[in-house]
Scaffold this motif. Structure first.
Motif, PDB file in Angstrom:
ATOM      1  N   SER A  20       0.837  -1.209   0.000  1.00  0.00           N
ATOM      2  CA  SER A  20       0.000   0.000   0.000  1.00  0.00           C
ATOM      3  C   SER A  20       0.869   1.254   0.000  1.00  0.00           C
ATOM      4  O   SER A  20       0.622   2.200  -0.760  1.00  0.00           O
ATOM      5  N   ILE A  21       1.897   1.265   0.851  1.00  0.00           N
ATOM      6  CA  ILE A  21       2.800   2.425   0.923  1.00  0.00           C
ATOM      7  C   ILE A  21       3.506   2.631  -0.420  1.00  0.00           C
ATOM      8  O   ILE A  21       3.616   3.757  -0.921  1.00  0.00           O
ATOM      9  N   GLN A  22       3.950   1.539  -1.006  1.00  0.00           N
ATOM     10  CA  GLN A  22       4.654   1.621  -2.298  1.00  0.00           C
ATOM     11  C   GLN A  22       3.761   2.260  -3.374  1.00  0.00           C
ATOM     12  O   GLN A  22       4.189   3.164  -4.101  1.00  0.00           O
ATOM     13  N   VAL A  23       2.506   1.793  -3.457  1.00  0.00           N
ATOM     14  CA  VAL A  23       1.587   2.297  -4.493  1.00  0.00           C
ATOM     15  C   VAL A  23       1.163   3.726  -4.191  1.00  0.00           C
ATOM     16  O   VAL A  23       1.047   4.555  -5.107  1.00  0.00           O
ATOM     17  N   PHE A  24       0.938   4.039  -2.911  1.00  0.00           N
ATOM     18  CA  PHE A  24       0.601   5.415  -2.537  1.00  0.00           C
ATOM     19  C   PHE A  24       1.738   6.373  -2.944  1.00  0.00           C
ATOM     20  O   PHE A  24       1.491   7.490  -3.410  1.00  0.00           O
ATOM     21  N   LYS A  25       2.962   5.925  -2.779  1.00  0.00           N
ATOM     22  CA  LYS A  25       4.109   6.773  -3.146  1.00  0.00           C
ATOM     23  C   LYS A  25       4.177   6.986  -4.654  1.00  0.00           C
ATOM     24  O   LYS A  25       4.526   8.078  -5.125  1.00  0.00           O
ATOM     25  N   GLU A  26       3.839   5.934  -5.428  1.00  0.00           N
ATOM     26  CA  GLU A  26       3.799   6.086  -6.885  1.00  0.00           C
ATOM     27  C   GLU A  26       2.757   7.129  -7.282  1.00  0.00           C
ATOM     28  O   GLU A  26       3.012   8.005  -8.114  1.00  0.00           O
ATOM     29  N   ALA A  27       1.569   7.022  -6.667  1.00  0.00           N
ATOM     30  CA  ALA A  27       0.496   7.977  -6.959  1.00  0.00           C
ATOM     31  C   ALA A  27       0.891   9.381  -6.522  1.00  0.00           C
ATOM     32  O   ALA A  27       0.592  10.370  -7.211  1.00  0.00           O
ATOM     33  N   PHE A  28       1.575   9.464  -5.376  1.00  0.00           N
ATOM     34  CA  PHE A  28       2.010  10.779  -4.855  1.00  0.00           C
ATOM     35  C   PHE A  28       2.989  11.444  -5.824  1.00  0.00           C
ATOM     36  O   PHE A  28       2.904  12.647  -6.071  1.00  0.00           O
ATOM     37  N   THR A  29       3.901  10.655  -6.385  1.00  0.00           N
ATOM     38  CA  THR A  29       4.878  11.201  -7.339  1.00  0.00           C
ATOM     39  C   THR A  29       4.174  11.809  -8.550  1.00  0.00           C
ATOM     40  O   THR A  29       4.516  12.904  -8.997  1.00  0.00           O
ATOM     41  N   ILE A  30       3.143  11.094  -9.053  1.00  0.00           N
ATOM     42  CA  ILE A  30       2.395  11.611 -10.210  1.00  0.00           C
ATOM     43  C   ILE A  30       1.644  12.882  -9.830  1.00  0.00           C
ATOM     44  O   ILE A  30       1.636  13.860 -10.573  1.00  0.00           O
ATOM     45  N   SER A  31       1.019  12.865  -8.638  1.00  0.00           N
ATOM     46  CA  SER A  31       0.261  14.049  -8.205  1.00  0.00           C
ATOM     47  C   SER A  31       1.171  15.263  -8.021  1.00  0.00           C
ATOM     48  O   SER A  31       0.746  16.397  -8.232  1.00  0.00           O
ATOM     49  N   GLU A  32       2.430  15.021  -7.649  1.00  0.00           N
ATOM     50  CA  GLU A  32       3.394  16.116  -7.540  1.00  0.00           C
ATOM     51  C   GLU A  32       3.799  16.626  -8.923  1.00  0.00           C
ATOM     52  O   GLU A  32       3.947  17.828  -9.133  1.00  0.00           O
ATOM     53  N   GLN A  33       3.955  15.697  -9.856  1.00  0.00           N
ATOM     54  CA  GLN A  33       4.370  16.082 -11.214  1.00  0.00           C
ATOM     55  C   GLN A  33       3.338  16.983 -11.880  1.00  0.00           C
ATOM     56  O   GLN A  33       3.683  17.919 -12.593  1.00  0.00           O
ATOM     57  N   ILE A  34       2.043  16.696 -11.615  1.00  0.00           N
ATOM     58  CA  ILE A  34       1.000  17.525 -12.239  1.00  0.00           C
ATOM     59  C   ILE A  34       0.424  18.528 -11.249  1.00  0.00           C
ATOM     60  O   ILE A  34      -0.584  19.175 -11.515  1.00  0.00           O
ATOM     61  N   THR A  35       1.077  18.635 -10.073  1.00  0.00           N
ATOM     62  CA  THR A  35       0.722  19.609  -9.017  1.00  0.00           C
ATOM     63  C   THR A  35      -0.760  19.573  -8.667  1.00  0.00           C
ATOM     64  O   THR A  35      -1.442  20.591  -8.678  1.00  0.00           O
ATOM     65  N   ASN A  36      -1.260  18.371  -8.356  1.00  0.00           N
ATOM     66  CA  ASN A  36      -2.670  18.229  -7.966  1.00  0.00           C
ATOM     67  C   ASN A  36      -2.764  18.076  -6.445  1.00  0.00           C
ATOM     68  O   ASN A  36      -2.484  17.005  -5.908  1.00  0.00           O
ATOM     69  N   PRO A  37      -3.152  19.143  -5.711  1.00  0.00           N
ATOM     70  CA  PRO A  37      -3.173  19.074  -4.253  1.00  0.00           C
ATOM     71  C   PRO A  37      -4.228  18.117  -3.706  1.00  0.00           C
ATOM     72  O   PRO A  37      -4.072  17.563  -2.621  1.00  0.00           O
ATOM     73  N   TYR A  38      -5.314  17.911  -4.445  1.00  0.00           N
ATOM     74  CA  TYR A  38      -6.378  17.029  -3.972  1.00  0.00           C
ATOM     75  C   TYR A  38      -5.901  15.587  -3.888  1.00  0.00           C
ATOM     76  O   TYR A  38      -6.070  14.911  -2.865  1.00  0.00           O
ATOM     77  N   PHE A  39      -5.297  15.101  -4.967  1.00  0.00           N
ATOM     78  CA  PHE A  39      -4.804  13.731  -4.944  1.00  0.00           C
ATOM     79  C   PHE A  39      -3.554  13.605  -4.080  1.00  0.00           C
ATOM     80  O   PHE A  39      -3.322  12.574  -3.462  1.00  0.00           O
ATOM     81  N   LYS A  40      -2.760  14.673  -4.036  1.00  0.00           N
ATOM     82  CA  LYS A  40      -1.590  14.661  -3.160  1.00  0.00           C
ATOM     83  C   LYS A  40      -2.043  14.456  -1.714  1.00  0.00           C
ATOM     84  O   LYS A  40      -1.467  13.672  -0.965  1.00  0.00           O
ATOM     85  N   ASN A  41      -3.116  15.157  -1.329  1.00  0.00           N
ATOM     86  CA  ASN A  41      -3.651  15.041   0.030  1.00  0.00           C
ATOM     87  C   ASN A  41      -4.169  13.636   0.299  1.00  0.00           C
ATOM     88  O   ASN A  41      -3.960  13.071   1.370  1.00  0.00           O
TER      89      ASN A  41
END
Length: 510
Positions: free
Chosen positions: A243-264
């Motif tokens: 879960s942590i691994q996949v959340f981190k993958e999603a977090f990296t993408i959300s940072e790349q496109i600067t989406n605060p909602y998904f980052k949160n």
């Protein structure tokens, strides 16, 4: 003569050739922006802005504005997304292009629902049903049918009718497969996985998510939402490392496109995992980050809601003016005044009724709390329970009275198993006693105690009125700002922010 004829012919055809070349270039740019709206939203937004500034064709401008709105939405900028989505709808409504009318309407409805503006979304949905009657193209009709089924499935899912939601989503998916709309079909698969997760069918949810991820990778589409959902499923399965691994993958993408909602969402998901792993250092660091992101999101959402109401008011004024211009000058003046007074009256009445409801919901908490009358349990004649022995039931009721007088219910680790251990009994007995004597399930019982506790703090200690919502949530035992806000509103009828605002005013006028 022939030379003159050919010269005239070339002179006539040359502008048409240039016009055709120009529109071919614009069409190519639209296709490029469309292909990048999810994977490279910022780049897609730049292309869309260029087209809007260059082209005066309302159909093309509407398409470009809708693409710009989508690029903002993917980046988590709800305010600019809703402004451009409504603008695209406005331009499309003035054109004869039925397809862009449908797409702009559907996207506006999606945004309005995510902003909690259900009434406005419903009005736009009614407009969509009117447009549906004018669709003659079979492929477009099937696409629209699929989208409307998706919309109804969303409503059923929210109300808990997951079987009907699943049925409609499978039908919608078939529609999109038939017309070879891979992106819409993938979106339906993603929605199906959400429904399966809600009903506890985690294996089915994972199967659909993995199909979704495979398709998205092939399309060079952002996998952010699908990854975040998959991480939640791994968490439900207690596979915390995955879960942590996949959340981190999603977090990296959300940072790349600067989406605060998904980052949160990713930060909160990671925090849940570290809490489960009893990693306090990472948990508190992530909770602090989530609080900052929550504030940023609230600001953007508030702006977006205001933008919607401003747009609606502007549209109402424009339509009124368009009608009034067709009438004579004296009718124009009279009707304009009447509409202005009517609009003012509606707004004043709306805010008055809204304030009245809020004050009515809060007024019972403003007055000092009456002391609770503690019943002597030994004199109470209990209706015999089929599950709990009578003597045990009396003892548990005494312990519950003592429990309510303390503040152990604010412990974030509170669970029915913990309480059963504390009372030296089992969860079945505790659940039965709470259901019979408190009239609610365990979670509702604990949540209401927590809300009553924090309201008493707000009422008796003015310092609490200056604290942030996230602090009040933590103080009363909730694990997140959002869960606290949801429960608080369900108990009191208003949000914590509005409650504190009205409470402060009542203190000042007292």
């Amino acid at each position: 003569m022939r030379l003159v004829f050919y010269f005239c012919l070339v002179s006539l055809l040359l502008p048409l050739v240039f016009y055709a070349q120009e529109h071919t270039a614009i069409d190519d740019l639209l296709m490029e922006a469309k292909s990048k709206r999810y994977s490279q939203p910022e780049e897609a937004g730049k292309i869309a802005t260029y087209i809007i500034n260059q082209d005066k064709d309302p159909t093309i401008t509407a398409q470009a504005t809708l693409l710009l709105a989508t690029s903002y939405y993917v980046r988590g900028n709800y305010n600019d997304a809703v402004i451009n989505a409504l603008q695209a709808k406005k331009i499309a409504d003035a054109s004869n292009a039925i397809e862009i009318k449908l797409k702009s309407n559907l996207f506006a409805i999606k945004l309005l629902r995510e902003l909690g503006l259900e009434t406005v979304a419903t009005n736009y949905l009614e407009e969509l049903h009117i447009l549906e009657d004018n669709v003659t193209d079979k492929k477009l009709s099937m696409w629209l049918s699929g989208k409307l089924k998706q919309d109804r499935a969303y409503t059923y899912s929210i109300t808990g009718n997951t079987s009907e939601a699943t049925k409609l989503l499978y039908q919608a998916h078939q529609n999109f497969v038939t017309i070879k709309d891979t992106l819409s079909a993938t979106g339906t698969t993603l929605l199906l996985s959400e429904v399966f997760e809600k009903t506890g069918r985690l294996d089915s949810a994972k199967v659909h998510l993995k199909k979704t991820l495979e398709t998205l990778q092939q399309m060079d589409h952002t996998e952010m939402k699908a990854l975040q959902q998959l991480a939640h499923i791994y968490f439900s399965e207690k596979n915390y490392s995955k879960s942590i691994q996949v959340f981190k993958e999603a977090f990296t993408i959300s940072e790349q496109i600067t989406n605060p909602y998904f980052k949160n969402k990713c930060v909160e998901g990671l925090a849940m995992n570290y809490l489960a792993l009893e990693d306090a250092q990472n948990f508190y660091a992530l909770k602090q980050q989530a609080n900052i992101l929550s504030t940023e999101m609230e600001t953007d959402t508030d702006k977006a809601v205001n933008s919607v109401y401003n747009f609606i008011n502007e549209r109402q004024i424009e339509r009124s003016e368009a009608k009034i211009n067709e009438a004579k000058i004296w009718i124009y003046s009279l009707l304009g005044l009447f509409l202005l007074l009517l609009a003012s009256g509606i707004i004043i009445n709306y805010f008055y009724n809204s304030k009245t409801k809020q004050y009515a919901a809060i007024s019972k908490y403003i007055l000092p709390k009456e002391p609770v009358k503690v019943h002597k349990l030994e004199k109470i004649v209990l209706e015999k329970s089929a599950i709990v022995p009578e003597e045990t039931e009396r003892l548990l009721l005494k312990k519950l009275d003592a429990f309510e007088s303390g503040k152990k219910y604010t412990n974030q680790d509170m669970s029915i198993a913990w309480l059963a251990s504390e009372f030296e009994t089992n969860t079945k007995y505790i659940s039965e006693v709470i259901n019979r004597h408190k009239g609610k399930n365990f979670n509702s019982y604990i949540n209401e105690l927590r809300i009553d506790y924090i309201i008493e703090k707000l009422r008796t200690d003015p310092v609490y009125l200056n604290y942030k919502i996230s602090y009040l949530a933590e103080e009363s035992g909730f694990s997140s700002h959002s869960s606290f806000t949801t429960v608080f509103k369900s108990v009191t009828g208003v949000s914590p922010t509005k409650f504190m605002e009205v409470f402060k005013k009542s203190k000042e006028t007292a």
